[in-house]
Design a protein around this motif. Structure first.
Motif, PDB file in Angstrom:
ATOM      1  N   VAL A 106      91.082  55.639  61.969  1.00 22.70           N
ATOM      2  CA  VAL A 106      92.210  55.577  62.042  1.00 22.70           C
ATOM      3  C   VAL A 106      92.717  56.718  61.095  1.00 22.70           C
ATOM      4  N   THR A 107      93.148  58.100  61.432  1.00 21.09           N
ATOM      5  CA  THR A 107      93.782  58.690  60.392  1.00 21.09           C
ATOM      6  C   THR A 107      95.039  58.309  59.686  1.00 21.09           C
ATOM      7  N   LEU A 108      95.043  58.112  58.300  1.00 18.18           N
ATOM      8  CA  LEU A 108      96.011  57.383  57.689  1.00 18.18           C
ATOM      9  C   LEU A 108      97.233  58.451  57.371  1.00 18.18           C
ATOM     10  N   PRO A 109      98.339  58.164  56.876  1.00 20.76           N
ATOM     11  CA  PRO A 109      99.364  58.915  56.410  1.00 20.76           C
ATOM     12  C   PRO A 109      98.716  59.502  55.032  1.00 20.76           C
ATOM     13  N   ASP A 110      99.481  60.718  54.733  1.00 17.69           N
ATOM     14  CA  ASP A 110      99.110  61.326  53.518  1.00 17.69           C
ATOM     15  C   ASP A 110      99.502  60.286  52.222  1.00 17.69           C
ATOM     16  N   ASP A 111     100.532  59.639  52.413  1.00 19.14           N
ATOM     17  CA  ASP A 111     101.136  58.925  51.260  1.00 19.14           C
ATOM     18  C   ASP A 111     100.486  57.564  50.777  1.00 19.14           C
ATOM     19  N   VAL A 112      99.405  57.264  51.545  1.00 23.06           N
ATOM     20  CA  VAL A 112      98.754  56.039  51.047  1.00 23.06           C
ATOM     21  C   VAL A 112      97.692  55.920  49.874  1.00 23.06           C
ATOM     22  N   ASP A 113      97.752  55.003  49.199  1.00 21.97           N
ATOM     23  CA  ASP A 113      96.948  54.763  47.959  1.00 21.97           C
ATOM     24  C   ASP A 113      95.467  54.169  48.369  1.00 21.97           C
ATOM     25  N   ALA A 114      94.649  54.969  48.613  1.00 22.40           N
ATOM     26  CA  ALA A 114      93.255  54.322  49.315  1.00 22.40           C
ATOM     27  C   ALA A 114      92.736  52.995  48.392  1.00 22.40           C
ATOM     28  N   GLY A 115      93.165  53.172  47.117  1.00 21.69           N
ATOM     29  CA  GLY A 115      92.386  52.332  46.009  1.00 21.69           C
ATOM     30  C   GLY A 115      93.072  50.798  46.295  1.00 21.69           C
ATOM     31  N   SER A 116      94.230  50.769  46.902  1.00 22.86           N
ATOM     32  CA  SER A 116      94.714  49.588  46.997  1.00 22.86           C
ATOM     33  C   SER A 116      94.616  48.542  48.053  1.00 22.86           C
ATOM     34  N   ALA A 117      93.673  49.279  49.169  1.00 26.11           N
ATOM     35  CA  ALA A 117      93.605  48.684  50.371  1.00 26.11           C
ATOM     36  C   ALA A 117      92.984  47.109  50.089  1.00 26.11           C
ATOM     37  N   THR A 118      93.510  46.211  51.104  1.00 29.81           N
ATOM     38  CA  THR A 118      92.930  45.025  51.057  1.00 29.81           C
ATOM     39  C   THR A 118      92.528  44.680  52.459  1.00 29.81           C
ATOM     40  N   ALA A 119      91.314  44.039  52.821  1.00 28.62           N
ATOM     41  CA  ALA A 119      90.933  43.179  54.126  1.00 28.62           C
ATOM     42  C   ALA A 119      90.833  42.150  54.192  1.00 28.62           C
ATOM     43  N   ALA A 120      91.221  41.719  55.246  1.00 25.84           N
ATOM     44  CA  ALA A 120      90.954  40.030  55.522  1.00 25.84           C
ATOM     45  C   ALA A 120      90.776  39.909  56.806  1.00 25.84           C
ATOM     46  N   TYR A 121      89.602  38.984  57.228  1.00 21.91           N
ATOM     47  CA  TYR A 121      89.359  38.639  58.760  1.00 21.91           C
ATOM     48  C   TYR A 121      89.681  37.079  59.022  1.00 21.91           C
ATOM     49  N   ASP A 123      90.842  34.511  62.403  1.00 22.54           N
ATOM     50  CA  ASP A 123      91.131  34.327  63.819  1.00 22.54           C
ATOM     51  C   ASP A 123      90.426  35.565  64.808  1.00 22.54           C
ATOM     52  N   GLY A 124      89.600  36.260  64.361  1.00 19.16           N
ATOM     53  CA  GLY A 124      88.856  37.209  64.944  1.00 19.16           C
ATOM     54  C   GLY A 124      89.539  38.535  64.660  1.00 19.16           C
ATOM     55  N   VAL A 125      90.559  38.709  63.716  1.00 22.25           N
ATOM     56  CA  VAL A 125      91.330  39.929  63.673  1.00 22.25           C
ATOM     57  C   VAL A 125      91.280  40.516  62.260  1.00 22.25           C
ATOM     58  N   LEU A 126      90.557  41.402  62.016  1.00 23.01           N
ATOM     59  CA  LEU A 126      90.622  42.196  60.731  1.00 23.01           C
ATOM     60  C   LEU A 126      92.003  42.848  60.244  1.00 23.01           C
ATOM     61  N   HIS A 127      92.454  42.412  59.077  1.00 24.58           N
ATOM     62  CA  HIS A 127      93.806  43.063  58.907  1.00 24.58           C
ATOM     63  C   HIS A 127      93.592  43.691  57.600  1.00 24.58           C
ATOM     64  N   ILE A 128      93.953  45.074  57.788  1.00 30.87           N
ATOM     65  CA  ILE A 128      93.488  46.033  56.741  1.00 30.87           C
ATOM     66  C   ILE A 128      95.323  46.295  56.081  1.00 30.87           C
ATOM     67  N   SER A 129      95.526  46.310  54.906  1.00 32.47           N
ATOM     68  CA  SER A 129      96.929  46.576  54.364  1.00 32.47           C
ATOM     69  C   SER A 129      96.582  47.667  53.364  1.00 32.47           C
ATOM     70  N   ILE A 130      97.217  48.857  53.437  1.00 29.75           N
ATOM     71  CA  ILE A 130      96.821  49.877  52.305  1.00 29.75           C
ATOM     72  C   ILE A 130      98.358  50.208  51.889  1.00 29.75           C
ATOM     73  N   ALA A 131      98.375  50.168  50.594  1.00 27.32           N
ATOM     74  CA  ALA A 131      99.772  50.208  50.081  1.00 27.32           C
ATOM     75  C   ALA A 131     100.078  51.740  50.010  1.00 27.32           C
TER      76      ALA A 131
END
Lengths: 144, 125
Positions: A106-121, A123-131
């Motif tokens: 997935v191409t991310l927008p330019d304004d994300v802070d890659a260092g702040s990404a968190t990921a959780a798995y 119910d079979g769904v991987l949720h990635i949140s990037i500030a």
């Protein structure tokens, strides 16, 4: 992997869908990596003013086999889903589920802070949140 | 009046729209094993029903969405999965075993005699 709509045959919804698909087919693809739809895992992407949220629908995957990377503004989700072993003298009547190695980007927008990404798995769904970066967040300007 | 009813019916129908989960079905001498991919469904939103010779699998997607999120790309676009199967006579619908973990449902239907309506207990391992 395609999760098709099953019920009911709503003509207007189908026309909507058809129109959307036509539009997508004729649109120039926004990414050089081709049309993003239809792979495994299925993905939903959304955003809030503060973050970008990515949901990868990867059921039955060992979380240890998942590899999530962000490099130069591109998020990669890779992993492997092993096929269920077929017992001896068994017949497979339907075989629709994905098995094997997968990778989606997935191409991310330019304004994300890659260092702040968190990921959780869950119910079979991987949720990635990037500030998003502080500076990029909308700011109200006081009028004096 | 009639129009209102028609609209209400259409809206109800739209709410009932569901995605068809991909499945694997494997048969061996002792019975049938069914796997269904239903990612995003918590255990308590999964509903299995066996009635006469019809097996219905249903699940509601519940994701933890942050407040104010706007979707920009959605491949999973409906909040529900549903799929219906017709069971054959030699399967014992009363002894369906179910496991549900990480969004994958595994059903085991042994072969036997007759079928009767009952709700399937979910065992999570």
């Amino acid at each position: 992997m395609v999760y098709r709509a099953l019920f009911p045959r709503d003509v207007f919804a189908d026309l909507d869908r058809l129109q959307r698909e036509m539009q997508q087919a004729f649109d120039l693809s926004p990414s050089i990596r081709g049309i993003a739809r239809g792979g495994f895992p299925a993905m939903n992407v959304g955003g809030t003013p503060k973050s970008v949220e990515v949901y990868a629908f990867a059921p039955g995957v060992d979380p240890a086999s998942l590899d999530v990377q962000i490099e130069k503004g591109v998020l990669t989700v890779a992993g492997e889903r092993k096929a269920e072993p077929l017992p001896e003298k068994a017949t497979a009547h339907i075989d629709e589920r994905f098995a094997g190695r997968f990778r989606r980007v997935v191409t991310l927008p330019d304004d994300v802070d890659a260092g702040s990404a968190t990921a959780a798995y869950r119910d079979g769904v991987l949720h990635i949140s990037i500030a998003r970066k502080e500076a990029a967040q909308p700011r109200r300007i006081e009028i004096q | 009046m009639n129009e209102d009813k028609a609209v209400a019916r259409q809206e109800a129908a739209r709410d009932e729209r569901a995605m068809m989960p991909p499945v694997d079905v494997v048969e061996d001498a002792a019975g049938i094993t069914l796997y269904a991919d239903m990612p995003g469904v918590p255990k308590d939103r999964l509903a299995l029903q066996v009635e006469a010779d019809t097996l219905t699998i249903e699940g509601e997607v519940a994701l933890a969405l942050p407040e104010g999120m706007e979707a920009s790309h959605a491949e999973v676009s409906l909040p529900r999965y549903r799929r219906v199967f017709t069971l054959s006579k030699e399967l014992d619908a009363g002894k369906v075993g179910a496991e549900f973990a990480n969004g994958v449902l595994k059903l085991r239907i042994p072969k036997a005699e007759h079928a009767q309506a009952r709700r399937v207990e979910i065992k999570v391992t």
